[in-house]
Design a protein around this motif. Structure first.
Motif, mmCIF file in Angstrom:
data_model
loop_
_atom_site.group_PDB
_atom_site.id
_atom_site.type_symbol
_atom_site.label_atom_id
_atom_site.label_comp_id
_atom_site.label_asym_id
_atom_site.label_seq_id
_atom_site.Cartn_x
_atom_site.Cartn_y
_atom_site.Cartn_z
ATOM 1 N N LEU A 29 -3.845 4.835 4.387
ATOM 2 C CA LEU A 29 -5.226 5.133 4.707
ATOM 3 C C LEU A 29 -5.225 6.409 5.526
ATOM 4 C CD1 LEU A 29 -4.983 1.926 4.421
ATOM 5 C CD2 LEU A 29 -7.176 1.925 5.535
ATOM 6 N N ARG A 30 -6.296 7.158 5.494
ATOM 7 C CA ARG A 30 -6.402 8.398 6.268
ATOM 8 C C ARG A 30 -7.510 8.225 7.287
ATOM 9 N NH1 ARG A 30 -8.877 13.241 6.863
ATOM 10 N NH2 ARG A 30 -7.537 15.063 7.086
ATOM 11 N N LEU A 31 -7.145 8.297 8.545
ATOM 12 C CA LEU A 31 -8.117 8.180 9.623
ATOM 13 C C LEU A 31 -8.229 9.550 10.281
ATOM 14 C CD1 LEU A 31 -8.487 5.237 11.971
ATOM 15 C CD2 LEU A 31 -8.777 7.533 12.825
ATOM 16 N N VAL B 242 -1.171 3.999 7.931
ATOM 17 C CA VAL B 242 -2.306 4.862 8.249
ATOM 18 C C VAL B 242 -1.777 6.222 8.688
ATOM 19 C CG1 VAL B 242 -4.310 5.211 9.758
ATOM 20 C CG2 VAL B 242 -3.714 2.907 8.995
ATOM 21 N N ILE C 201 0.870 -1.182 0.000
ATOM 22 C CA ILE C 201 0.000 0.000 0.000
ATOM 23 C C ILE C 201 0.900 1.224 0.000
ATOM 24 C CG2 ILE C 201 -1.729 1.302 1.292
ATOM 25 C CD1 ILE C 201 -2.871 -1.355 2.246
ATOM 26 N N ARG D 181 -8.618 0.011 -0.230
ATOM 27 C CA ARG D 181 -7.305 -0.483 0.175
ATOM 28 C C ARG D 181 -7.400 -1.413 1.374
ATOM 29 N NH1 ARG D 181 -4.921 5.132 0.835
ATOM 30 N NH2 ARG D 181 -7.061 5.663 0.380
ATOM 31 N N ILE D 182 -8.250 -1.100 2.346
ATOM 32 C CA ILE D 182 -8.363 -1.972 3.519
ATOM 33 C C ILE D 182 -9.058 -3.274 3.135
ATOM 34 C CG2 ILE D 182 -10.509 -1.057 4.518
ATOM 35 C CD1 ILE D 182 -7.401 -2.132 6.466
ATOM 36 N N ILE E 26 -12.755 7.436 7.818
ATOM 37 C CA ILE E 26 -11.634 6.709 7.217
ATOM 38 C C ILE E 26 -11.743 6.819 5.706
ATOM 39 C CG2 ILE E 26 -12.759 4.446 7.206
ATOM 40 C CD1 ILE E 26 -9.859 3.372 7.941
ATOM 41 N N GLU E 27 -10.623 7.078 5.079
ATOM 42 C CA GLU E 27 -10.536 7.101 3.622
ATOM 43 C C GLU E 27 -9.561 6.002 3.222
ATOM 44 O OE1 GLU E 27 -9.484 11.072 2.440
ATOM 45 O OE2 GLU E 27 -11.042 11.912 3.726
ATOM 46 N N GLY E 28 -10.021 5.119 2.376
ATOM 47 C CA GLY E 28 -9.196 3.996 1.941
ATOM 48 C C GLY E 28 -9.922 2.677 2.076
ATOM 49 N N ASN E 29 -11.241 2.708 1.950
ATOM 50 C CA ASN E 29 -12.027 1.482 2.116
ATOM 51 C C ASN E 29 -11.612 0.386 1.142
ATOM 52 O OD1 ASN E 29 -13.521 2.553 4.209
ATOM 53 N ND2 ASN E 29 -15.102 3.351 2.848
ATOM 54 N N THR F 277 -0.170 4.465 -0.707
ATOM 55 C CA THR F 277 -0.858 5.643 -0.170
ATOM 56 C C THR F 277 -1.518 5.226 1.136
ATOM 57 O OG1 THR F 277 -1.303 6.454 -2.396
ATOM 58 C CG2 THR F 277 -2.628 7.381 -0.610
#
Length: 84
Positions: free
Chosen positions: A23-25, A53, A19, A39-40, A34-37, A21
């Motif tokens: 994730l942004r929490l 993160v 990964i 990716r998770i 959370i942004e990156g659904n 980029t």
């Protein structure tokens, strides 16, 4: 973007490169986002045990539509992770 083909391509890329980029929490005393659904979801599919993160303190307003209520215990952990 939310198609099986997109997730398959993302899974292939993450399997090769990880990964890239984080994730942004985002969080505040009232909610979290959370942004990156995708990716998770792919990380879970690939069995990854850690993901990068970025933890960011957000203002209470405006409240994003995708925000979810937060709990005091969660806020304390996130504030410590954000170094604030």
């Amino acid at each position: 973007m939310d198609t099986p083909r997109h997730l398959d391509a993302l899974a292939e890329d993450i399997a090769r490169h990880g990964i890239r980029t984080p994730l942004r929490l985002g969080f505040c005393e009232e909610f979290g986002t959370i942004e990156g659904n995708h990716r998770i979801a792919v990380a879970l599919r690939l069995g990854l045990t850690t993901v990068p993160v970025t933890v960011v303190r957000e203002p209470n307003t405006p409240r994003p539509a995708h925000a979810r209520p937060g709990r005091a215990a969660d806020f304390a952990v996130l504030a410590a992770a954000a170094g604030k």
